[in-house]
Design a protein around this motif. Structure first.
Motif, PDB file in Angstrom:
ATOM      1  N   ALA A   1      35.536  39.712  53.099  1.00 32.50           N
ATOM      2  CA  ALA A   1      35.160  41.121  53.245  1.00 32.50           C
ATOM      3  C   ALA A   1      34.110  41.579  52.240  1.00 32.50           C
ATOM      4  O   ALA A   1      32.983  41.920  52.620  1.00 32.50           O
ATOM      5  CB  ALA A   1      36.398  42.010  53.152  1.00 32.50           C
ATOM      6  N   ILE A   2      34.463  41.599  50.958  1.00 29.19           N
ATOM      7  CA  ILE A   2      33.542  42.205  50.002  1.00 29.19           C
ATOM      8  C   ILE A   2      32.295  41.345  49.791  1.00 29.19           C
ATOM      9  O   ILE A   2      31.177  41.859  49.846  1.00 29.19           O
ATOM     10  CB  ILE A   2      34.278  42.547  48.695  1.00 29.19           C
ATOM     11  CG1 ILE A   2      35.324  43.617  49.002  1.00 29.19           C
ATOM     12  CG2 ILE A   2      33.305  43.013  47.638  1.00 29.19           C
ATOM     13  CD1 ILE A   2      36.157  44.002  47.831  1.00 29.19           C
TER      14      ILE A   2
ATOM     15  N   PRO B   1      23.629  43.687  37.185  1.00 27.36           N
ATOM     16  CA  PRO B   1      24.744  44.604  37.413  1.00 27.36           C
ATOM     17  C   PRO B   1      26.066  43.854  37.609  1.00 27.36           C
ATOM     18  O   PRO B   1      26.084  42.703  38.048  1.00 27.36           O
ATOM     19  CB  PRO B   1      24.339  45.335  38.693  1.00 27.36           C
ATOM     20  CG  PRO B   1      22.865  45.245  38.730  1.00 27.36           C
ATOM     21  CD  PRO B   1      22.520  43.933  38.111  1.00 27.36           C
ATOM     22  N   LEU B   2      27.165  44.544  37.299  1.00 23.35           N
ATOM     23  CA  LEU B   2      28.460  43.862  37.249  1.00 23.35           C
ATOM     24  C   LEU B   2      28.946  43.396  38.616  1.00 23.35           C
ATOM     25  O   LEU B   2      29.647  42.395  38.720  1.00 23.35           O
ATOM     26  CB  LEU B   2      29.500  44.792  36.614  1.00 23.35           C
ATOM     27  CG  LEU B   2      29.290  44.952  35.109  1.00 23.35           C
ATOM     28  CD1 LEU B   2      30.105  46.109  34.585  1.00 23.35           C
ATOM     29  CD2 LEU B   2      29.656  43.670  34.385  1.00 23.35           C
ATOM     30  N   PHE B   3      28.588  44.111  39.674  1.00 19.03           N
ATOM     31  CA  PHE B   3      29.009  43.667  41.006  1.00 19.03           C
ATOM     32  C   PHE B   3      28.410  42.294  41.305  1.00 19.03           C
ATOM     33  O   PHE B   3      29.090  41.378  41.775  1.00 19.03           O
ATOM     34  CB  PHE B   3      28.573  44.690  42.055  1.00 19.03           C
ATOM     35  CG  PHE B   3      28.886  44.275  43.464  1.00 19.03           C
ATOM     36  CD1 PHE B   3      30.196  44.046  43.853  1.00 19.03           C
ATOM     37  CD2 PHE B   3      27.873  44.111  44.396  1.00 19.03           C
ATOM     38  CE1 PHE B   3      30.484  43.653  45.143  1.00 19.03           C
ATOM     39  CE2 PHE B   3      28.157  43.722  45.691  1.00 19.03           C
ATOM     40  CZ  PHE B   3      29.475  43.497  46.068  1.00 19.03           C
TER      41      PHE B   3
ATOM     42  N   GLY C   1      34.413  43.795  40.838  1.00 21.47           N
ATOM     43  CA  GLY C   1      32.996  44.113  40.699  1.00 21.47           C
ATOM     44  C   GLY C   1      32.671  45.476  41.284  1.00 21.47           C
ATOM     45  O   GLY C   1      31.943  46.270  40.681  1.00 21.47           O
ATOM     46  N   VAL C   2      33.223  45.774  42.461  1.00 29.08           N
ATOM     47  CA  VAL C   2      32.971  47.074  43.095  1.00 29.08           C
ATOM     48  C   VAL C   2      33.449  48.188  42.180  1.00 29.08           C
ATOM     49  O   VAL C   2      32.742  49.180  41.938  1.00 29.08           O
ATOM     50  CB  VAL C   2      33.693  47.150  44.464  1.00 29.08           C
ATOM     51  CG1 VAL C   2      33.567  48.540  45.048  1.00 29.08           C
ATOM     52  CG2 VAL C   2      33.148  46.115  45.411  1.00 29.08           C
TER      53      VAL C   2
ATOM     54  N   ILE D   1      33.363  42.572  30.345  1.00 23.18           N
ATOM     55  CA  ILE D   1      33.678  42.477  31.770  1.00 23.18           C
ATOM     56  C   ILE D   1      33.023  41.242  32.372  1.00 23.18           C
ATOM     57  O   ILE D   1      33.637  40.502  33.147  1.00 23.18           O
ATOM     58  CB  ILE D   1      33.233  43.761  32.495  1.00 23.18           C
ATOM     59  CG1 ILE D   1      34.102  44.926  32.042  1.00 23.18           C
ATOM     60  CG2 ILE D   1      33.333  43.590  34.001  1.00 23.18           C
ATOM     61  CD1 ILE D   1      33.809  46.223  32.725  1.00 23.18           C
ATOM     62  N   VAL D   2      31.772  40.981  31.974  1.00 22.30           N
ATOM     63  CA  VAL D   2      31.089  39.784  32.479  1.00 22.30           C
ATOM     64  C   VAL D   2      31.888  38.542  32.114  1.00 22.30           C
ATOM     65  O   VAL D   2      32.218  37.711  32.968  1.00 22.30           O
ATOM     66  CB  VAL D   2      29.667  39.681  31.883  1.00 22.30           C
ATOM     67  CG1 VAL D   2      29.081  38.320  32.182  1.00 22.30           C
ATOM     68  CG2 VAL D   2      28.787  40.779  32.441  1.00 22.30           C
TER      69      VAL D   2
END
Lengths: 540, 198
Positions: A89-90, A195-197, A265-266, A285-286
């Motif tokens: 999905a994502i 970016p984190l996503f 990520g979202v 976070i990374v």
């Protein structure tokens, strides 16, 4: 307001019109939308199957289906939800659409391979459908455990083939994304400006490459067992069924992180945008994403405490499982700290994101109950497990999916949905979810086993409540999709940046033009610097 | 599209794919390791039943074919289209010979009653059944990979003769070559594990 035509009006490759311009497209945005339509179809189907399961269990004794039908129902629900919804999905929808834009690229690195992945996804889905006919639905659960999966007369081979093909599809997508991130970042975007996503998809891609081939070979072996009876997992022929479980979970536990990492990520995108504040601990976070990818690959046997492993193995896997909780917690703390003293706008994406943080935390903490060997023995294969993984998979990934839908919807279609309906549906889904799955924790503690067709009278109240919650939740989901669809015709036209985001996708028109960027994009020094957005808002 | 000429990127994609192939066979090697541990004697006996000569010939054939593929890449880089074509075709021939050998080897085993679910294996030692079960699964899957590799090489040959693979644009040939080397490499592990155990 924009002079350039959106990608809806400019097919790629050119000269094709109508349906064909979609079916042979190599445009990452169109492929993302193709995934959106097909994945949503499977999702709604599996939701309705789940609703049938809950309805059956609302009352003691047979209500809707017989025991065999019930086995087929929960197998199909699991197979579709896992292989046709949560895993793709994502990454396949938002990843395809947003990832190249976030790094300032025109497309993914292998556009044709990207289309091939979608076709493999469709073929996999067709195999899942074919298994509906003939000898009857597979009744093994999505885990295809031997020896039952080898002995049963139902269509296990088709279901396993479907999972094999879908695995191949997701693997190709992973190869595509990793290569894209390595090779197509715009001009001077450095690794710690991504970016984190996109970062989360990068970590996910590696887990997919590491783990998916193992499930492929395992499913091949199951099919070979059924066709040739090699006896590889058959104790009477010298095989070891526990080895099957090891191989299966060697993929399927990392797969849990394939499912949740993109969701994280979202959330990491939405929370800073709606708090108008730089994300707390970008690097943490990374690296926690990467740490989850590594550590999550080493914990598979915690599904097998009761299968007959040595105590040493149980101890080691229990310890490793506790270790995975640390990077997940790092993320939760980072998200909450991001909101602290932020200028919070409670838009629908943030509502879903906050529900995610809460539900994922509950799911994660109950995961620790299962990770520790002592308590695990007590609740193993009970409804406690069912509640736990629905909290992380649906409360986690599912809610992240809804959050992403509401966050990027205006970018996809250039239309804004009705806010009021969005809030109502979010409330119904969350409320229904809590009613649906919380009783299962209690039922599990009381000893109700999972996957059973019927239960003792003392479990009736909990099951009735869960079924009631399920109806509220499903109504909320349907309302949400209705609201989104309605916006395509009646929604207000969305601006290019309705939320005040800072990543590159908000710097281009909604919906984007064919080549995404008119001029070579300049990525910001730091991906979550809101100074410019705040200045603009103050200027108003 | 700007990435049409990015040979490095295409190579990265291929290496990632090769990595998944290694994991695929890795699953089978895990099975081998565990079962070897439980059925050491049966595995040794089973290995003696396999024809080492066939194995050696096939190993040599694959090594030669790998050399031919590598040579064809060097040839195309030195702008020698004809030589490159000769090398690719000889690699294809080697691959076909390998498959023919495999056919006779399997055929012989099946003739003497050793095949999955045969009475001989079912009634015999369980370890022996597992050994030959693994033998057929692993070499069968490897054979399938040979077929895929051959297909890639044949496509490359057509592209060379049609001037779509040239010294400036040899990524397809190189990637097919990488795949072929991987198939060769996996065989280098399969050969001792099945034919040379003690």
């Amino acid at each position: 307001m924009e002079q350039t035509k959106s990608f809806f009006e400019t097919p790629a490759p050119p000269n094709f019109k109508g349906v064909l311009s979609w079916l042979i497209t190599t445009d990452h945005k169109r492929i993302g939308l193709l995934y959106l339509y097909t994945i949503t179809f499977w999702f709604i189907l599996a939701v309705l199957l789940g609703l049938l399961i809950r309805t059956e269990l609302m009352f003691i004794g047979p209500t809707l289906v017989e025991a065999d039908g019930y086995n087929a129902l929960f197998t199909l629900h699991g197979v579709i939800m896992i292989f046709l919804f949560i895993i793709p999905a994502i990454p396949a929808i938002f990843g395809n659409f947003i990832l190249p834009i976030q790094i300032g690229a025109k497309d993914v690195f292998f556009p044709r391979l990207n289309l091939l992945s979608w076709y493999l996804y469709i073929i996999g889905g067709i195999f899942a459908l074919v298994s509906l006919f003939g000898d009857g639905l597979a009744d093994t659960g999505w885990t295809f455990y031997v020896p039952f999966s080898v002995g049963t007369q139902t269509n296990v081979s088709y279901a396993a083939t479907a999972a094999f093909i879908l695995g191949f599809s997701s693997m190709l997508t992973a190869i595509n994304f990793i290569t894209t991130i390595h090779r197509l970042r715009t001009g001077n975007m450095k690794w710690l400006q991504i970016p984190l996503f996109t970062w989360s998809l990068y970590a996910t891609g590696w887990v997919q490459l590491l783990a998916t081939p193992i499930i492929s070979i395992t499913l091949v072996l199951v099919v070979l067992e059924r066709v040739l009876q090699t006896g590889m997992f058959d104790p009477s022929k010298g095989g070891d069924p526990i080895l099957y479980q090891h191989l299966f979970w060697m993929y399927s536990h990392p797969a849990v992180y394939i499912m949740i990492l993109p969701g994280m990520g979202v959330i990491s995108e939405i929370i800073p945008v709606f708090s108008k504040k730089s994300i707390f601990g970008y690097k943490a976070i990374v690296f926690s994403s990467l740490a989850i990818a590594v550590a999550g690959s080493l914990v598979w046997a915690h599904h097998m405490y009761t299968s007959g492993m040595s105590d040493t193995a149980v101890f080691v896997f229990s310890l490793l499982t506790f270790v995975v909780a640390i990077p997940s917690a790092v993320k939760v703390f980072s998200w909450v700290s991001t909101m602290y003293k932020g200028s919070i706008w409670l838009g629908p994406p943030l509502v879903y994101a906050m529900c995610f943080v809460y539900l994922f935390s509950v799911g994660g903490l109950t995961g620790l109950v299962l990770a520790s060997a002592g308590t695990n023995i007590h609740v193993h294969d009970t409804y406690f497990v069912v509640a736990h993984f629905h909290y992380v998979m649906f409360g986690g990934t599912g809610f992240a999916f809804f959050a992403g839908l509401h966050y990027w919807w205006p970018k996809f279609f250039g239309r804004m949905y009705n806010m009021k309906s969005a809030y109502i549906s979010a409330g119904m889904i969350t409320g229904g979810f809590l009613f649906h799955f919380t009783p299962m924790f209690v039922l599990g503690m009381q000893g109700m086993p999972r996957r059973y067709y019927d239960y003792l009278p003392q479990f009736e109240q909990g099951n009735f409540l869960a079924g009631f919650g399920a109806y509220v939740m499903v109504a909320g989901i349907l309302l949400m999709f209705y609201n989104l669809l309605r916006s395509l015709k009646k929604g207000e036209v969305a601006t290019s940046d309705p939320w005040g985001g800072v990543t590159l996708e908000w710097s281009i028109s909604s919906p984007p033009s064919l080549h995404n960027f008119e001029t070579e994009p300049q990525p910001p020094e730091y991906p979550y610097d809101f100074a410019r957005v705040i200045g603009r808002l103050r200027g108003k | 599209m700007e990435n049409q000429n990015d040979a490095t990127g295409k190579r990265i994609g291929m290496w990632l794919f090769l990595y998944t192939e290694i994991m695929l066979f890795g699953g089978l090697f895990v099975l081998y390791a565990v079962y070897f541990n439980s059925y050491k004697d049966d595995f040794i006996a089973g290995g003696k039943d396999l024809d080492t000569l066939f194995g050696i010939i096939n190993t040599v054939i694959l090594l030669i074919s790998s050399f031919a593929v590598a040579a064809s890449i060097t040839a195309i880089r030195r702008k020698s289209k004809k030589l490159s074509l000769v090398f690719v075709i000889s690699a294809v021939i080697c691959g076909l010979v390998f498959l023919v050998n495999k056919y006779f080897e399997w055929g012989h085993k099946i003739e003497v009653g050793i095949y999955p679910n045969s009475d001989l294996l079912i009634d015999g030692e369980p370890g022996r059944n597992i050994f030959f079960g693994l033998y057929y699964t692993v070499t069968g899957l490897h054979g399938l990979h040979i077929v895929i590799g051959l297909t890639l090489l044949v496509i490359s040959a057509f592209f060379i003769s049609g001037n779509r693979i040239t010294h400036q644009n040899d990524t397809l040939l190189e990637n097919s070559g990488l795949y072929w080397h991987l198939v060769d490499l996996i065989w280098i592990f399969i050969f001792p594990l099945f034919y040379l155990i003690l």
